[in-house]
Scaffold this motif. Sequence first.
Motif, short mmCIF file in Angstrom:
data_model
loop_
_atom_site.label_atom_id
_atom_site.label_comp_id
_atom_site.label_asym_id
_atom_site.label_seq_id
_atom_site.Cartn_x
_atom_site.Cartn_y
_atom_site.Cartn_z
N ASP A 1 -8.72 -14.76 2.06
CA ASP A 1 -9.34 -14.95 0.75
C ASP A 1 -9.12 -13.77 -0.21
N LEU A 2 -8.50 -12.70 0.26
CA LEU A 2 -8.27 -11.53 -0.58
C LEU A 2 -6.94 -11.63 -1.33
N HIS A 3 -6.91 -11.10 -2.54
CA HIS A 3 -5.70 -11.03 -3.36
C HIS A 3 -4.80 -9.95 -2.76
N PRO A 4 -3.48 -10.09 -2.85
CA PRO A 4 -2.57 -9.06 -2.32
C PRO A 4 -2.87 -7.66 -2.88
N PHE A 5 -3.31 -7.57 -4.12
CA PHE A 5 -3.67 -6.28 -4.71
C PHE A 5 -4.86 -5.67 -3.96
N GLU A 6 -5.86 -6.48 -3.62
CA GLU A 6 -7.03 -5.99 -2.90
C GLU A 6 -6.64 -5.52 -1.51
N ILE A 7 -5.74 -6.26 -0.87
CA ILE A 7 -5.26 -5.87 0.46
C ILE A 7 -4.53 -4.54 0.39
N ALA A 8 -3.68 -4.38 -0.62
CA ALA A 8 -2.94 -3.12 -0.78
C ALA A 8 -3.90 -1.96 -1.03
N GLN A 9 -4.94 -2.19 -1.81
CA GLN A 9 -5.91 -1.12 -2.08
C GLN A 9 -6.66 -0.73 -0.81
N LEU A 10 -7.06 -1.71 -0.02
CA LEU A 10 -7.75 -1.39 1.24
C LEU A 10 -6.85 -0.60 2.18
N GLY A 11 -5.54 -0.88 2.15
CA GLY A 11 -4.59 -0.15 2.98
C GLY A 11 -4.29 1.24 2.46
N SER A 12 -4.53 1.49 1.17
CA SER A 12 -4.23 2.79 0.58
C SER A 12 -5.45 3.72 0.54
N LEU A 13 -6.60 3.15 0.22
CA LEU A 13 -7.80 3.96 0.07
C LEU A 13 -8.37 4.33 1.43
N THR A 14 -9.04 5.45 1.50
CA THR A 14 -9.66 5.87 2.76
C THR A 14 -11.17 5.78 2.62
N CYS A 15 -11.65 4.58 2.47
CA CYS A 15 -13.09 4.35 2.31
C CYS A 15 -13.78 4.42 3.66
N ASN B 1 0.85 -1.18 0.00
CA ASN B 1 0.00 0.00 0.00
C ASN B 1 0.90 1.24 0.00
N LEU B 2 0.32 2.39 -0.16
CA LEU B 2 1.11 3.62 -0.28
C LEU B 2 1.94 3.90 0.97
N SER B 3 1.41 3.61 2.13
CA SER B 3 2.14 3.86 3.38
C SER B 3 3.38 2.98 3.47
N GLU B 4 3.25 1.71 3.09
CA GLU B 4 4.39 0.80 3.10
C GLU B 4 5.44 1.25 2.08
N THR B 5 4.98 1.68 0.92
CA THR B 5 5.90 2.15 -0.12
C THR B 5 6.69 3.36 0.36
N ARG B 6 6.01 4.28 1.01
CA ARG B 6 6.66 5.48 1.55
C ARG B 6 7.77 5.11 2.53
N LEU B 7 7.46 4.17 3.44
CA LEU B 7 8.45 3.76 4.44
C LEU B 7 9.64 3.05 3.79
N LEU B 8 9.39 2.21 2.79
CA LEU B 8 10.48 1.49 2.13
C LEU B 8 11.41 2.44 1.38
N VAL C 1 -1.47 -2.04 10.88
CA VAL C 1 -2.41 -2.16 9.76
C VAL C 1 -2.07 -3.38 8.92
N ASP C 2 -0.79 -3.61 8.68
CA ASP C 2 -0.36 -4.77 7.90
C ASP C 2 -0.80 -6.06 8.57
N SER C 3 -0.63 -6.16 9.88
CA SER C 3 -1.04 -7.39 10.57
C SER C 3 -2.56 -7.55 10.54
N LEU C 4 -3.30 -6.45 10.59
CA LEU C 4 -4.75 -6.51 10.48
C LEU C 4 -5.18 -6.98 9.09
N LEU C 5 -4.56 -6.41 8.06
CA LEU C 5 -4.93 -6.76 6.68
C LEU C 5 -4.46 -8.16 6.27
N ARG C 6 -3.50 -8.70 6.97
CA ARG C 6 -2.99 -10.04 6.62
C ARG C 6 -3.46 -11.10 7.63
#
Length: 177
Positions: free
Chosen positions: A130-144, A52-59, A119-124
Amino acid sequence: MNISTSTIQQGRRKPAQNIVEDEDATQLKLGPEFSVTQINHEGAEVPLIALNLSETRLLIKAALKNRRDAAMGVRPNEEINDNDDEEEDFSNSNEVLRKTQEYLAVFSRFKNEHTVQAVDSLLRSDDMRDLHPFEIAQLGSLTCDEAEEAKTLVPSLENKKTDQELQVLLDQLRRYG
């Protein structure tokens, strides 16, 4: 009336003969580069990593810090005066990197490392298996705010999570943001 002379006496374009019907957006069709398992450089299968965007920023921040430290002669385990919460000024970086950092600073949802890890431990968690890694990354990036909004932005969630399950997750994510 000002009419462009380039449009006078021209007919309308006709649609191409091979019209493709709309795809079902509830089906996640990303292509082979988003297969759940990937082949690494050694030829071994490894799970897909989607950030997700937050993980990318930290890396990116950590990679640039390591390069800066190496240039300054600081050993990897040595501590230097550096505030992790502050955005660092990399004025010597190239333009694309600088713009990427600016984008991530604005749009990354979670700002500090501890929150990103939580957040990563919550999303994983097992509930999200059952979610694809792309879907997990989107949920971590979007502010729905609502499950319906999340399913509109990531339609493939429709068949994987109920509105109640998704709303519980979104409420938990909002507490970290």
